[in-house]
Motif scaffolding. Structure first.
Motif, PDB file in Angstrom:
ATOM      1  N   MET A 396       0.813  -1.214   0.000  1.00 25.15           N
ATOM      2  CA  MET A 396       0.000   0.000   0.000  1.00 25.15           C
ATOM      3  C   MET A 396       0.847   1.265   0.000  1.00 25.15           C
ATOM      4  SD  MET A 396      -3.250  -0.874   2.459  1.00 25.15           S
ATOM      5  CE  MET A 396      -4.025   0.698   2.013  1.00 25.15           C
ATOM      6  N   LYS A 397       2.171   1.085  -0.027  1.00 32.19           N
ATOM      7  CA  LYS A 397       3.052   2.248  -0.054  1.00 32.19           C
ATOM      8  C   LYS A 397       3.206   2.777  -1.477  1.00 32.19           C
ATOM      9  CE  LYS A 397       5.756   1.303   4.108  1.00 32.19           C
ATOM     10  NZ  LYS A 397       7.118   1.149   4.683  1.00 32.19           N
ATOM     11  N   SER A 398       3.760   3.954  -1.592  1.00 35.16           N
ATOM     12  CA  SER A 398       3.963   4.573  -2.901  1.00 35.16           C
ATOM     13  C   SER A 398       4.963   3.763  -3.729  1.00 35.16           C
ATOM     14  CB  SER A 398       4.491   6.005  -2.714  1.00 35.16           C
ATOM     15  OG  SER A 398       4.888   6.549  -3.950  1.00 35.16           O
ATOM     16  N   LYS A 399       4.750   3.758  -5.033  1.00 33.11           N
ATOM     17  CA  LYS A 399       5.618   2.997  -5.928  1.00 33.11           C
ATOM     18  C   LYS A 399       7.025   3.577  -6.024  1.00 33.11           C
ATOM     19  CE  LYS A 399       1.900   1.111  -8.791  1.00 33.11           C
ATOM     20  NZ  LYS A 399       1.337   0.989 -10.139  1.00 33.11           N
ATOM     21  N   VAL A 400       7.212   4.798  -5.505  1.00 44.09           N
ATOM     22  CA  VAL A 400       8.550   5.394  -5.534  1.00 44.09           C
ATOM     23  C   VAL A 400       9.411   4.896  -4.375  1.00 44.09           C
ATOM     24  CG1 VAL A 400       7.687   7.461  -6.673  1.00 44.09           C
ATOM     25  CG2 VAL A 400       7.872   7.421  -4.184  1.00 44.09           C
ATOM     26  N   THR A 401       8.816   4.204  -3.402  1.00 44.58           N
ATOM     27  CA  THR A 401       9.573   3.716  -2.248  1.00 44.58           C
ATOM     28  C   THR A 401      10.197   2.355  -2.557  1.00 44.58           C
ATOM     29  OG1 THR A 401       7.667   2.595  -1.249  1.00 44.58           O
ATOM     30  CG2 THR A 401       8.017   4.904  -0.668  1.00 44.58           C
ATOM     31  N   MET A 402      11.337   2.080  -1.924  1.00 43.64           N
ATOM     32  CA  MET A 402      12.000   0.796  -2.123  1.00 43.64           C
ATOM     33  C   MET A 402      11.178  -0.342  -1.536  1.00 43.64           C
ATOM     34  SD  MET A 402      15.911  -0.344  -1.247  1.00 43.64           S
ATOM     35  CE  MET A 402      15.729  -0.141   0.518  1.00 43.64           C
ATOM     36  N   ASP A 403      10.484  -0.074  -0.428  1.00 46.25           N
ATOM     37  CA  ASP A 403       9.643  -1.104   0.187  1.00 46.25           C
ATOM     38  C   ASP A 403       8.603  -1.621  -0.804  1.00 46.25           C
ATOM     39  OD1 ASP A 403      10.952  -0.932   2.606  1.00 46.25           O
ATOM     40  OD2 ASP A 403       9.583   0.565   3.431  1.00 46.25           O
ATOM     41  N   ARG A 404       7.965  -0.694  -1.525  1.00 47.39           N
ATOM     42  CA  ARG A 404       6.933  -1.079  -2.487  1.00 47.39           C
ATOM     43  C   ARG A 404       7.546  -1.804  -3.693  1.00 47.39           C
ATOM     44  NH1 ARG A 404       1.811   0.417  -4.490  1.00 47.39           N
ATOM     45  NH2 ARG A 404       1.428  -1.057  -6.184  1.00 47.39           N
ATOM     46  N   ARG A 405       8.694  -1.333  -4.159  1.00 46.95           N
ATOM     47  CA  ARG A 405       9.334  -1.976  -5.311  1.00 46.95           C
ATOM     48  C   ARG A 405       9.744  -3.412  -4.969  1.00 46.95           C
ATOM     49  NH1 ARG A 405      11.962   3.141  -5.658  1.00 46.95           N
ATOM     50  NH2 ARG A 405      13.865   2.204  -4.806  1.00 46.95           N
ATOM     51  N   ALA A 406      10.270  -3.593  -3.759  1.00 43.06           N
ATOM     52  CA  ALA A 406      10.649  -4.942  -3.322  1.00 43.06           C
ATOM     53  C   ALA A 406       9.414  -5.829  -3.195  1.00 43.06           C
ATOM     54  CB  ALA A 406      11.385  -4.860  -1.986  1.00 43.06           C
ATOM     55  N   TYR A 407       8.344  -5.259  -2.668  1.00 47.12           N
ATOM     56  CA  TYR A 407       7.081  -5.982  -2.513  1.00 47.12           C
ATOM     57  C   TYR A 407       6.574  -6.457  -3.880  1.00 47.12           C
ATOM     58  CZ  TYR A 407       2.214  -6.799  -1.023  1.00 47.12           C
ATOM     59  OH  TYR A 407       0.981  -7.353  -0.762  1.00 47.12           O
ATOM     60  N   ASP A 408       6.629  -5.571  -4.857  1.00 48.50           N
ATOM     61  CA  ASP A 408       6.144  -5.914  -6.200  1.00 48.50           C
ATOM     62  C   ASP A 408       7.003  -6.992  -6.854  1.00 48.50           C
ATOM     63  OD1 ASP A 408       4.092  -4.121  -5.936  1.00 48.50           O
ATOM     64  OD2 ASP A 408       5.067  -2.505  -7.047  1.00 48.50           O
ATOM     65  N   LEU A 409       8.328  -6.940  -6.629  1.00 47.81           N
ATOM     66  CA  LEU A 409       9.207  -7.967  -7.188  1.00 47.81           C
ATOM     67  C   LEU A 409       8.906  -9.336  -6.572  1.00 47.81           C
ATOM     68  CD1 LEU A 409      12.799  -6.410  -7.524  1.00 47.81           C
ATOM     69  CD2 LEU A 409      11.113  -6.852  -9.302  1.00 47.81           C
ATOM     70  N   GLN A 410       8.703  -9.359  -5.257  1.00 49.60           N
ATOM     71  CA  GLN A 410       8.374 -10.618  -4.590  1.00 49.60           C
ATOM     72  C   GLN A 410       7.049 -11.182  -5.098  1.00 49.60           C
ATOM     73  OE1 GLN A 410       8.653  -8.973  -0.596  1.00 49.60           O
ATOM     74  NE2 GLN A 410      10.419 -10.258  -0.139  1.00 49.60           N
ATOM     75  N   THR A 411       6.075 -10.286  -5.289  1.00 55.91           N
ATOM     76  CA  THR A 411       4.760 -10.717  -5.792  1.00 55.91           C
ATOM     77  C   THR A 411       4.877 -11.284  -7.198  1.00 55.91           C
ATOM     78  OG1 THR A 411       3.682  -8.995  -4.465  1.00 55.91           O
ATOM     79  CG2 THR A 411       2.392  -9.975  -6.243  1.00 55.91           C
ATOM     80  N   GLU A 412       5.633 -10.597  -8.042  1.00 54.07           N
ATOM     81  CA  GLU A 412       5.812 -11.033  -9.431  1.00 54.07           C
ATOM     82  C   GLU A 412       6.496 -12.396  -9.503  1.00 54.07           C
ATOM     83  OE1 GLU A 412       8.179  -9.593 -13.492  1.00 54.07           O
ATOM     84  OE2 GLU A 412       7.913  -8.188 -11.812  1.00 54.07           O
ATOM     85  N   ALA A 413       7.458 -12.597  -8.613  1.00 51.10           N
ATOM     86  CA  ALA A 413       8.242 -13.835  -8.669  1.00 51.10           C
ATOM     87  C   ALA A 413       7.569 -15.014  -7.979  1.00 51.10           C
ATOM     88  CB  ALA A 413       9.619 -13.591  -8.051  1.00 51.10           C
ATOM     89  N   TYR A 414       6.953 -14.759  -6.832  1.00 55.25           N
ATOM     90  CA  TYR A 414       6.489 -15.870  -5.996  1.00 55.25           C
ATOM     91  C   TYR A 414       4.995 -15.838  -5.664  1.00 55.25           C
ATOM     92  CZ  TYR A 414      11.520 -15.440  -5.304  1.00 55.25           C
ATOM     93  OH  TYR A 414      12.866 -15.304  -5.513  1.00 55.25           O
TER      94      TYR A 414
END
Length: 728
Positions: A396-414
């Motif tokens: 739920m964080k902004s896409k400009v944050t590293m937390d959100r980018r990491a979250y999206d990568l984990q979702t995409e992969a797993y």
């Protein structure tokens, strides 16, 4: 109490330099103390007695190593298009990155994606696992900066690199540019209200002193208590807003008395004995409401309430000590005779169009106004019936944050379920004949449940006959299907106890969040009833009336329901997420309704006291309800309007942050004040009192004799001053 505050105000004006130096001295000492000790926030949200908490305790007993587990960080890599992490260039970048991370002496080990074999299906995403020598809380800022610099280097080399895991690489910011915008808007509102730039700066200055003392005190306290980082933001927005409002009420009364011919010292005394008396009463109501959060018996919520209550209490002390001292120092420069000409013209326009105009409209059409106000609030309340509580995650964080980018990568992969792992503890009893067979049967039963992506084999412990099983669902942490899975596992435990003599305990962040949301949902009705009952008794004492307190409580309930309904419509249903800057829709913050109840109750009583107490004073002198309503609207309505606008400006400033928890709190309080101050207090209250007529002020004689006279308007002081003025 009014007489004591009157004397206190005069004393502060006489000893103005000592008081101001003392306040600044306390601030400096706390700043030095807070900076030397540093913050030590604890964002762990657990509730004693819940199923997940019992499971956590069993986990630490059966697997002692988990209690002080070393910090682990996932370094996520994503290869560019048409390439994989096994490509030559990408392998070289990953290898160099891992070697650079190993150079930090705080790092214990680094396992590469090749060793872990955690590549996604297309092999474009994988992660290295960094293990530190210390726990997550003790990882130094220096180590954090080192790994962040390594990540930047990898990105420049051409591979997307993000960080996730136990260690937090983002911090809660207080006092940023967006909050400053809110303070600037508050200053402009004060400038128009006071028709003086100098007078407008006084509430801001005193509020900042109080805010500094409050926040530094809380930061210091984090070293001794478990206080969440977002409690600091809640304390900041609330402490700043009420401090400005309280100074506004007192300075307004001071200037009025100065215009009536009293000296600066006497005007200060009267202002503190009257407006200051109302400030203390209203402020302590806010404090009590915040301390009332402890009724839910939820530790982190109790500490949030305690932190915010401390900030408000400091604001009260500043209002009755620092504000009169500052008025004693420069009060003569902000008197009626020193008003700014341009702003004076603006103020006259406002008074002509606002004070009598709105009051006349409301009292002329009270039934229509009441029906429309109630209709608006009820229509806004309807979404509350499908409110879904939860805790925001990095998604739920902004896409400009590293937390959100990491979250999206984990979702995409797993998949989404990777963010909602469940830890299941299977405990056998003395009746279990073959523990291994029982564990195999348990794992098989868990795999057969709906919405399960994967289940690991049971890892046995040598203690307490416990084995640990990790389960990954197909859905994310806030998905209703994930909640249903947790309930299904707990239900499955009953059948397994009969067939295999195995009892299941479920924990993990998702299970904990589910239990917290359920506990808070269960606590909300009781807390609302407690607050409503307290408000009714309190207002009966203040206004010496039965119907007015009843009307106030019903108005508060309507504004509260409308606020929560609006949040559901805007955030959960996603209709206004782009307008308010939420990256995605999501559940309502689980502890937000309870916090909103406590805070809005206190603020609603603030406005009720300042507005209706003046109406009551007018009724006592005239005996005419409509006339008393007009007097209250004319003399207190503009100040309450300014106070509401200041609250909205400050809360809206915090709403502009990218942190979803703070943004949610800022939005809820902004909307809550708009509904309560302007629809309920400034519209519905005068309309309903007009409809009630003289019966609005009815109180049985036997009850009147029993109730204490707290003299919130400071009548005794005014009578004494008038007598003294006549004699002199």
């Amino acid at each position: 109490m009014a007489k004591y505050l009157y004397r206190l105000g005069k004393w502060a004006a006489d000893n103005r330099k000592k008081v101001l130096l003392g306040a600044c001295g306390v601030l400096v000492v706390l700043v030095v103390l807070a900076l030397s000790m540093g913050p030590s926030f604890s964002d762990k949200m657990t509730i004693p007695g819940t199923e997940s908490q019992k499971a956590s305790k069993l986990l630490t007993k059966a697997f002692p190593s988990t209690k002080n587990a070393k910090a682990q960080v996932q370094v996520l890599f994503k290869a560019p298009k048409h390439k994989t992490l096994e490509s030559k260039k990408e392998r070289k970048i990953i290898s160099e990155t891992i070697n650079d991370i190993k150079k930090d002496k705080a790092v214990s080990s680094v396992a590469s994606p090749v060793v872990l074999q955690n590549y996604s299906k297309n092999k474009r995403i994988g992660y290295a696992l960094v293990t530190y020598k210390s726990t997550a809380k003790k990882v130094s800022e220096i180590s954090k900066k080192k790994i962040l610099n390594v990540v930047k280097k990898a990105r420049k080399a051409g591979i997307q690199t993000e960080l996730a895991g136990d260690v937090s690489f983002s911090s809660i910011e207080v006092g940023g540019v967006t909050e400053g915008i809110g303070v600037l808007v508050a200053y402009l509102v004060l400038a128009v209200t006071f028709t003086s730039f100098l007078a407008a700066g006084m509430p801001i200055l005193t509020a900042l002193i109080g805010l500094g003392i409050g926040l530094m005190g809380i930061i210091t306290a984090t070293n001794y208590m478990d206080i969440a980082s977002y409690a600091l933001s809640l304390s900041a927005m609330l402490g700043l807003a009420v401090a400005i409002d309280y100074a506004l009420f007192i300075i307004t009364r001071f200037r009025r008395e100065l215009g009536n011919g009293y000296s600066i010292k006497e005007s200060v005394g009267i202002a503190i004995g009257t407006a200051g008396n109302a400030v203390v009463f209203a402020g302590m109501t806010v404090v009590v409401a915040l301390l009332g959060l402890s009724v839910a018996k939820i530790p982190f919520l109790t500490m949030m309430g305690l932190s915010a209550a401390f900030s408000v209490f400091i604001a009260i002390l500043v209002a009755i000590l620092v504000v009169p001292a500052l008025l004693g120092l420069i009060g003569g420069k902000i008197g009626p005779s020193r008003q700014n000409r341009l702003l004076k013209r603006l103020s006259r326009v406002n008074k002509k169009a606002d004070s009598s105009g709105w009051g006349n409209f409301v009292t002329t059409h009270p039934l229509l106004v009441t029906i429309l106000s109630v209709a608006i609030l009820i229509s806004m309340s309807t979404p509350v019936f499908h409110m879904n509580l939860g805790l925001p995650d990095n998604g739920m964080k902004s896409k400009v944050t590293m937390d959100r980018r990491a979250y999206d990568l984990q979702t995409e992969a797993y998949g989404k379920g990777v963010h909602a792992p469940l830890v299941i503890l299977a405990q056998t009893s003395t009746k279990t004949k073959n523990a291994q067979e029982a564990m195999n049967a348990t794992v098989k039963e868990l795999r057969s449940l709906a919405n399960v992506k994967s289940v690991t084999p049971a890892a046995p412990s040598s203690l307490h006959r416990v084995s640990m099983i990790s389960l990954i669902p197909k859905t994310g942490p806030n998905d209703p299907k994930t909640s249903a899975l947790v309930h299904a596992i707990r239900k499955k435990s009953m059948s397994l106890q009969k067939s295999q003599h195995v009892k299941l305990y479920v924990t993990g962040a998702t299970a904990v969040n589910l239990d917290i949301s359920q506990k808070l949902s269960d606590a909300l009705p009781g807390f609302c009833l407690l607050i409503a009952g307290f408000a009714f008794i309190l207002l009966v004492v203040v206004f010496r009336s039965i119907l007015i307190p009843l009307k106030a409580v019903l108005g508060f309930i309507l504004s509260l329901a409308a606020t929560l309904g609006f949040l559901v419509f805007a955030i959960q249903d996603g209709h206004l997420i782009s307008m308010f800057g939420f990256p995605t829709s999501g559940p309502i913050l689980s502890f937000l309704p309870v916090i909103v109840v406590g805070i809005l109750f206190g603020l609603a009583m603030d406005y009720e006291v300042f507005l209706v107490s003046r109406m009551r004073e007018g009724f006592i002198h005239s005996g005419d309800t409509k006339k008393s309503v007009l007097i209250g609207m004319r003399e207190s309505g503009s100040v309450v309007t300014a106070a509401g606008l200041i609250m909205v400006a400050v809360f809206a400033g915090f709403m502009m942050t990218s942190e979803p928890i703070i943004k949610s709190m800022g939005l809820s309080l902004t909307v809550g004040v708009l509904f309560d101050a302007f629809i309920v207090r400034m519209t519905m209250v005068p309309a309903v009192i007009t409809l009630m007529g003289k019966s609005a002020w009815y109180l049985p004689k036997w009850l009147d004799k029993l109730l204490p006279d707290i003299d919130i308007e400071g009548k005794s002081i005014l009578e004494e001053e008038q007598k003294r003025k006549k004699i002199s």
